[in-house]
Design a protein around this motif. Structure first.
Motif, PDB file in Angstrom:
ATOM      1  N   VAL A   1       0.890  -1.352  -0.052  1.00  0.00           N
ATOM      2  CA  VAL A   1       0.072  -0.070  -0.003  1.00  0.00           C
ATOM      3  C   VAL A   1       0.747   1.457   0.080  1.00  0.00           C
ATOM      4  CG1 VAL A   1      -2.133  -0.955   1.075  1.00  0.00           C
ATOM      5  CG2 VAL A   1      -0.287  -0.121   2.407  1.00  0.00           C
TER       6      VAL A   1
ATOM      7  N   MET B   1      -3.584   2.778   0.151  1.00  0.00           N
ATOM      8  CA  MET B   1      -4.227   2.097  -1.254  1.00  0.00           C
ATOM      9  C   MET B   1      -3.238   1.186  -1.879  1.00  0.00           C
ATOM     10  SD  MET B   1      -6.420   3.984  -4.092  1.00  0.00           S
ATOM     11  CE  MET B   1      -4.996   4.882  -4.980  1.00  0.00           C
TER      12      MET B   1
ATOM     13  N   HIS C   1      -8.070  -0.668  -1.140  1.00  0.00           N
ATOM     14  CA  HIS C   1      -7.504  -0.333  -0.045  1.00  0.00           C
ATOM     15  C   HIS C   1      -7.101  -1.328   1.031  1.00  0.00           C
ATOM     16  CE1 HIS C   1      -9.292   3.460  -1.487  1.00  0.00           C
ATOM     17  NE2 HIS C   1      -8.109   4.155  -0.728  1.00  0.00           N
TER      18      HIS C   1
ATOM     19  N   LEU D   1      -7.274   5.816   7.390  1.00  0.00           N
ATOM     20  CA  LEU D   1      -8.213   5.492   6.148  1.00  0.00           C
ATOM     21  C   LEU D   1      -9.112   6.436   5.940  1.00  0.00           C
ATOM     22  CD1 LEU D   1      -8.371   3.516   3.733  1.00  0.00           C
ATOM     23  CD2 LEU D   1     -10.037   2.471   4.873  1.00  0.00           C
TER      24      LEU D   1
ATOM     25  N   ILE E   1      -9.062   7.876   2.270  1.00  0.00           N
ATOM     26  CA  ILE E   1     -10.162   7.260   1.152  1.00  0.00           C
ATOM     27  C   ILE E   1     -10.981   8.612   0.511  1.00  0.00           C
ATOM     28  CG2 ILE E   1     -12.108   7.095   2.620  1.00  0.00           C
ATOM     29  CD1 ILE E   1     -12.230   3.942   1.493  1.00  0.00           C
TER      30      ILE E   1
END
Lengths: 249, 637
Positions: free
Chosen positions: B409, B414, B421, B452, B456
């Motif tokens: 990631v 991600m 993710h 996150l 995100i």
């Protein structure tokens, strides 16, 4: 060691179930009860038969997945253990052993020893939490909690949500489970704001799920692998009553 | 494969704040128009699902368990680290960052680790606000204890059930969002594939474990929080259902898999008592706070522990590592135990065990004080072994536990597939080649609560809605593949159980790719694994059908993926010609037998890229630079 196992077999939620007998041989005292069933399942599979479906996961007594009744007692006749922690040294060579799923109207059988315990999740969803969002919380040490209160809350919080209390109760009551969560949060300062509303919401959900009520048999406490105490039920009843009498809605 | 870690500019302590300032935001009214799928509801998944639903996203969460509360996070015993410095012993964000980079043997990304240390304090605040009953001092403030790899006390705990209490906190937060209708919770539904089209993750394909129905689920972003793969060894401390399927399927769809050979062997497992044993039970690392590890000085000494006098006991960790003693990191403690057993000093069945002794602690602080700290662990040990640790020392041996490797990631968590993710143990990011104790809970919750939910939003704001519905061709194609695979498995109609193949693979992996590894051993494993896999596909037996609850079928699918993944793991271990953290190559060690890292050649993360079933995977490298924690040989002496 060898045993005669009588196991509940039921092919699906709406099928008719029955006990099925199996001889199991080559068992050692160090084997866990579930490892004995693993061995039987290997044998069934080798014969082209469907293995016995049962729930298990962590196999160290904390996930709460086990849902068997052994010789009439949820988890096992041994005290304060989950099924996965029971070892064959607890049985006598040659014993007949009866294995059934947890039984309650609110826990329908899905297959063999697997039951549906979603009702427990819905009870928590109804109010088993402190309503704080992520972020914006005060420094952890700004909330002082007497050690005794924290320890007592932890005693109640130790519940693993397995449902043995329900399976042990002649009324299939979920009061020990529900009371444990209410007592965990209700003994902490963080849980005070919603204390009454929580008790009402959870008790009402518990009733809606079709669980029975407590008539003081205390079988739940006896069966509980984490030895959650029935005193929490009295506490829940007080919280519920007080909240019901003073509610503004 | 282009690997851009997207590490923000600026001084390390300011990177995260700067990044948060620069990220794009999604308008509160628009958040509900974005659907986010979260697979797995352990610490990382449940905390992410709750936090994102609170922000307003339309969240759909999946677990193959009957309830989110069963996730294996629940079994974590010892504690969770944070840089609060409540004990006033000199801790700081910097020190937690430093310890974690060093503990990981310099194979993690500095920027990620620093962010982890920064948000660690928020986690404790959050959990206390939720009502997590952490241990407290008499004055009502929070208690701390020390853990391996650190010289400060920074570990918060709830008896020996910290993972359980933290998971219940996240589960309750998630339950609240389910009640509010912000999260659609799908239990007993297993992800079997991820759907990627036009370079973006579009959703997943799942199987309902009760009805057998295979379903397509579309979303604007997909999050995998599916844990680790230690069950590749068959015997591990993981729960029986833990598996690699979700991350391995994502790998086969184009996500890079990083450092699969970085597996953690925990020093304090209960050694298996025979061939029937179905899993290893862990004894918390916290026991090493008060327990002393030793073996008999004389090889082959079979006297009961209590009859071995002080002069004949070798407290080998205290001898070899005087400054950290019994609290050396896990990789060091595990290898030292193996070294003693290999030299013939082991105790217990087959000589594969060492003593963990509480005699001195009981004499020093009393039996009650020891019981208050570790009572439930002692009871658990007593149940399993029928031996009472208050009276005789525990016998312990290293066991596969945690996996530092995982899907690659970037700083935003991600993967190399846009929109996919990966959080918690399932990603590779923070622990390098060795995780320190009490850091897994910290990372899972850091990712889910505090990282996150921000990052995100930046992805969704930039990428917009996916616009691909669940009945699109890309979904129906994957659905057909999933169905075909199930049909193939059921049609084999052989003689052997999935478990028997799993156990065979596990023995091979433990032997050749476990605590120590050699070129010859790994090459042999790479020859043997395809043989076991071929045997599996020609001789596995799965009674019953795919149209109802079929636990053998579930297991078979997971074992099939382990049988492919194991090869990737061995390939990675073979390629990494150095010893670091949990990866120990016999060819690369110092004269004293310590791990020999080769920074000039291997200071990178190995990111493997799938190239088809018949081609070897391609190796991509993310080179690590260490600007703040200078590369040095780890020493705990």
């Amino acid at each position: 060691m060898r045993f005669k196992l009588h196991v509940w077999r039921q092919s699906g939620p709406n099928a008719k179930g029955a006990m099925e007998a199996h001889d199991v041989d080559g068992i050692t005292p160090e084997m866990s009860f579930l490892e004995m069933i693993d061995l039987l399942n290997e044998k069934l599979l080798a014969d082209g038969k469907e293995p016995i479906a049962f729930e298990h996961d962590c196999r160290e007594g904390i996930c709460g997945a086990c849902s068997m009744v052994i010789d009439g007692v949820p988890h096992s006749p041994e005290r304060a253990v989950t099924t996965c922690q029971v070892h064959m040294r607890s049985f006598q060579d040659g014993d007949d052993i009866h294995v059934e799923p947890f039984r309650a109207k609110a826990f329908p059988v899905l297959k063999d020893l697997v039951v549906d315990r979603d009702a427990f999740d819905r009870i928590i969803q109804a109010g088993g939490y402190v309503s704080v969002n992520t972020g914006g919380t005060p420094d952890a040490n700004e909330i002082q909690i007497p050690k005794v209160a924290a320890e007592s809350a932890m005693d109640a919080a130790a519940c693993i949500g397995c449902g043995a209390c329900v399976a042990a109760c002649p009324n299939a009551s979920a009061m020990l489970f529900t009371a444990a969560k209410i007592a965990h949060l209700g003994q902490l300062p963080q849980g005070q704001v919603e204390r009454g509303a929580r008790a009402r919401a959870m008790v009402e959900q518990m009733d809606a799920e079709g669980f029975g009520n407590c008539t003081n048999h205390y079988e739940c406490m006896d069966a509980c692998p984490k030895e959650i105490h029935v005193e929490w039920i009295a506490r829940m009843n007080r919280d519920y009553l007080k909240a019901s009498l003073t509610a503004k809605d | 494969m282009q690997l851009d870690a997207k590490i923000p500019d600026g001084p390390i302590a300011e990177k995260w704040d700067r990044h948060r300032r620069e990220m794009k935001l999604v308008n509160p009214a628009n958040k509900r128009k974005f659907k986010v799928i979260i697979v797995g509801t352990g610490l990382a998944g449940a905390s992410a699902a709750a936090s994102m639903a609170e922000l307003g996203y339309d969240v759909e969460a999946f677990t193959f368990h009957d309830s989110p509360r069963r996730a294996h996070s629940i079994a974590a015993q010892g504690g969770i680290n944070a840089a609060k410095n409540y004990p006033n012993d000199g801790d700081s964000i910097w020190r937690l960052f430093y310890d974690t980079v060093k503990g990981g043997d310099f194979r993690a990304r500095e920027a990620n680790v620093h962010r982890l240390a920064q948000v660690s304090n928020n986690i404790i605040d959050q959990c206390v606000a939720q009502g997590v009953p952490f241990a407290r001092e008499y004055g009502g403030l929070l208690a701390n204890r020390s853990f391996g790899g650190a010289q400060v006390s920074r570990t918060f705990y709830a008896r020996g059930q910290t993972g359980q209490q933290l998971l219940l906190g996240a589960y309750q937060a998630l339950s609240r969002q389910i009640h509010l209708g912000k999260v659609t919770m799908r239990t007993r539904e297993e992800m079997l594939d991820v759907v990627v089209s036009d370079g973006r993750a579009r959703g997943i394909v799942t199987r309902n474990l009760v009805t057998g129905e295979v379903v397509s689920r579309a979303a604007d972003a997909v999050v995998l929080a599916t844990g680790g793969y230690s069950n590749v060894f068959f015997l591990s401390t993981n729960a029986k259902a833990c598996n690699v399927t979700a991350t391995y399927r994502a790998y086969k769809r184009g996500a890079g898999f990083a450092n699969p050979c970085f597996t953690q062997i925990h020093p304090t497992g209960i050694p298996p008592s025979g061939d029937h044993v179905s899993k290893t039970t862990l004894m918390s690392e916290s026991l090493r706070n008060d327990g002393r590890v030793w073996t008999p000085t004389k090889a082959g000494d079979t006297r009961p522990a209590n009859q071995i006098p002080e002069a004949d006991r070798d407290y080998y960790l205290e001898r070899r590592y005087p400054s950290f003693g019994n609290l050396v990191p896990r990789d060091v403690a595990s290898r030292a135990a193996k070294e003693r057993c290999d030299a013939g000093h082991g105790v217990g069945p087959g000589g594969r065990g060492v003593f963990l002794d509480f005699r001195d602690a009981i004499q020093r602080v009393g039996r009650d004080a020891v019981a208050a700290r570790y009572g439930n662990l002692f009871d658990m040990y007593h149940h399993i072994t029928d031996s009472n640790p208050y009276e005789t020392p525990m016998v312990i041996y290293p066991a596969p536990h945690y996996t530092m490797g995982g899907l690659w990631v970037d700083y935003n968590l991600m993967s190399s597939i846009p929109g996919l993710h990966v959080i918690g143990e399932a990603n590779f990011s923070d622990h390098g080649s060795n995780r320190l104790g009490a850091s897994a809970l910290m990372q899972g919750l850091a990712d889910g609560y505090f990282v996150l939910p921000y990052t995100i939003g930046d992805f969704l704001a930039r990428a917009g809605n996916s616009g691909v519905a669940a009945d699109a061709a890309c979904f129906t194609e994957v659905e057909a593949e999933v169905n075909a695979r199930t049909a193939t498995l059921l049609a084999v109609n052989g003689k052997r159980s999935p478990d028997s193949f799993h156990a065979e693979l596990g023995r091979l992996m433990w032997d050749k790719c476990g605590m120590s590894r050699t070129r010859e051993g790994l090459e042999e494993a790479l020859r043997r694994i395809p043989e076991i896999r071929a045997a599996f596909w020609s001789d596995v037996s799965i009674p019953g059908s795919g149209a109802d609850l079929n636990q053998t079928l579930e297991k078979a699918g997971r074992v099939a993926d382990f049988l492919e993944f194991a090869e990737l793991m061995c390939r990675d271990a073979l390629d990494r010609e150095e010893s670091c953290g949990g990866h120990f190559r016999e060819e690369y060690k110092t004269e004293e037998g310590e791990a020999l890292r080769r920074d000039d050649d291997f200071c990178f993360g190995s990111v493997w890229e799938y190239q088809g079933d018949d081609a070897p995977p391609a190796l991509n490298k993310e080179h690590f630079t260490f600007e703040h924690v200078p590369l040095s040989t780890r020493s705990y002496k």
